[in-house]
Structures are given as C-alpha cells and as structure tokens.
Design an enzyme around this catalytic site. Structure first.
Site, short mmCIF file in Angstrom:
data_model
loop_
_atom_site.label_atom_id
_atom_site.label_comp_id
_atom_site.label_asym_id
_atom_site.label_seq_id
_atom_site.Cartn_x
_atom_site.Cartn_y
_atom_site.Cartn_z
N TYR A 2 -65.16 101.96 26.34
CA TYR A 2 -65.55 102.86 25.25
C TYR A 2 -64.32 103.56 24.67
CZ TYR A 2 -67.93 106.69 22.83
OH TYR A 2 -68.37 107.59 21.89
N SER A 30 -64.46 109.07 18.23
CA SER A 30 -64.82 109.95 19.34
C SER A 30 -63.57 110.69 19.80
CB SER A 30 -65.38 109.13 20.51
OG SER A 30 -65.67 109.95 21.62
#
Length: 182
Positions: free
Chosen positions: A75, A61
C-alpha cells in the site's frame, strides 16, 4: 458534454507481511492503486488538453509519502508512487490541467474498517479507537471532510494550485514521538 473534473479515488489496502511467499497482494495494489489512476487519467486527459481546461485530483495517502505501519509495504509503495505521478503529470500538462494529490490519514471508511478487522478480528473497534487516540484531533476523518478538500481542488478557487500534495490527517503526522513532552 465535457469531462471537467476527475477524482481518482478508487483504492485498496490489504495488510500483508513483506516477506509473504506470493506477490498477489502486491500486484493487486499496483493494479488498482497505481495502474487504475494511470489508466483513467490517460483516458480523460486528452479531453481536458483539447479544451485547455480541467482538474484532476489524485487520492494518495500519508502512508508511503510520510509514514507507514507494519504490513503496509504494498500500500505504501502504491500511494507514494501516486505522489510522483501527480508531480510528473502536473509539470507535463501545466498549461492545460491542474493536477493535485490529497494525502489523507485515517478516514472512517469501509477500507479502514477492513484493515481493523485484519489487525484484530476479535475486536476491530479497538484498532479504530487506538488510531483515534493517536491522532491529535482525537478522531478519524469523516469521508465528507476529504470530499470537501477534493471539491476545493476541483474548483476555480484552486486555479493556481498544481503538482501539490495536501495532507488531511487530523495532525496524525505531527508527533515526533509518543513519549516526549508533557
């Protein structure tokens, strides 16, 4: 037959303040986002090494690697770890396997819709609209666009790419500020 391509695409993002009293959310991110990639790759890699050919794509990401928002500590940590894992594995197994990471920005998926519901339960669409407004291309990615990048990285046309991170974010990481300029 054989295992030729692995796309590590499973992942979660649950928003939680860093100072939350329990570590369950952190541990879920580690278990799914990091250990999941590690374990599946560990299971598949010997087959690719044996035949001296294979492609592995790791879904990381831009979060953690380049940017982060409040509530994304677990995350961000897990996705940044995948960039390091990609580089380490690409270097170690370069004679046999090409290993690259895709670093998407916001993609219109159930995960992002769940994050929007967490952020604003009374109007999650306002969160999605706000994200889109901040992206220079004016929208979230379609999952197929990310899939097309994964297909390219798994193809023979990407045979000289390994250990790289490919950002696909509609330009969301481009702005330096939201107030400067005309």
């Amino acid at each position: 037959g054989t295992i030729d391509i692995l796309v590590n695409n499973a992942g979660i993002c649950v928003l939680e303040d860093f100072d939350a009293p329990d570590y369950a959310v952190r541990d879920r991110h580690i278990d799914i986002n990091i250990k999941g990639v590690w374990n599946v790759t560990h299971a598949v890699l010997p087959h690719m090494i044996e035949k001296k050919d294979g492609r592995i794509v790791v879904m990381s990401s831009v979060t953690g690697y380049m940017v982060a928002d409040p509530g994304e500590a677990a995350y961000a940590m897990s996705k940044a770890a995948l960039v390091g894992l990609t580089k380490a594995l690409a270097r170690e197994f370069a004679p046999y396997v090409n290993i690259n990471a895709i670093c998407p920005g916001y993609v219109l998926t159930p995960m992002v819709q769940g994050m929007a519901r967490q952020s604003c339960p009374e109007n999650p669409q306002s969160v999605v609209d706000g994200i889109a407004a901040a992206i220079p291309l004016g929208r979230l990615a379609d999952p197929m666009e990310v899939g097309e990048l994964a297909a390219f990285l798994a193809s023979d046309e990407a045979s000289y790419l390994t250990g790289a991170q490919f950002v696909i974010d509609g330009g969301s990481t481009l702005p330096e500020t939201s107030t400067m300029g005309v």
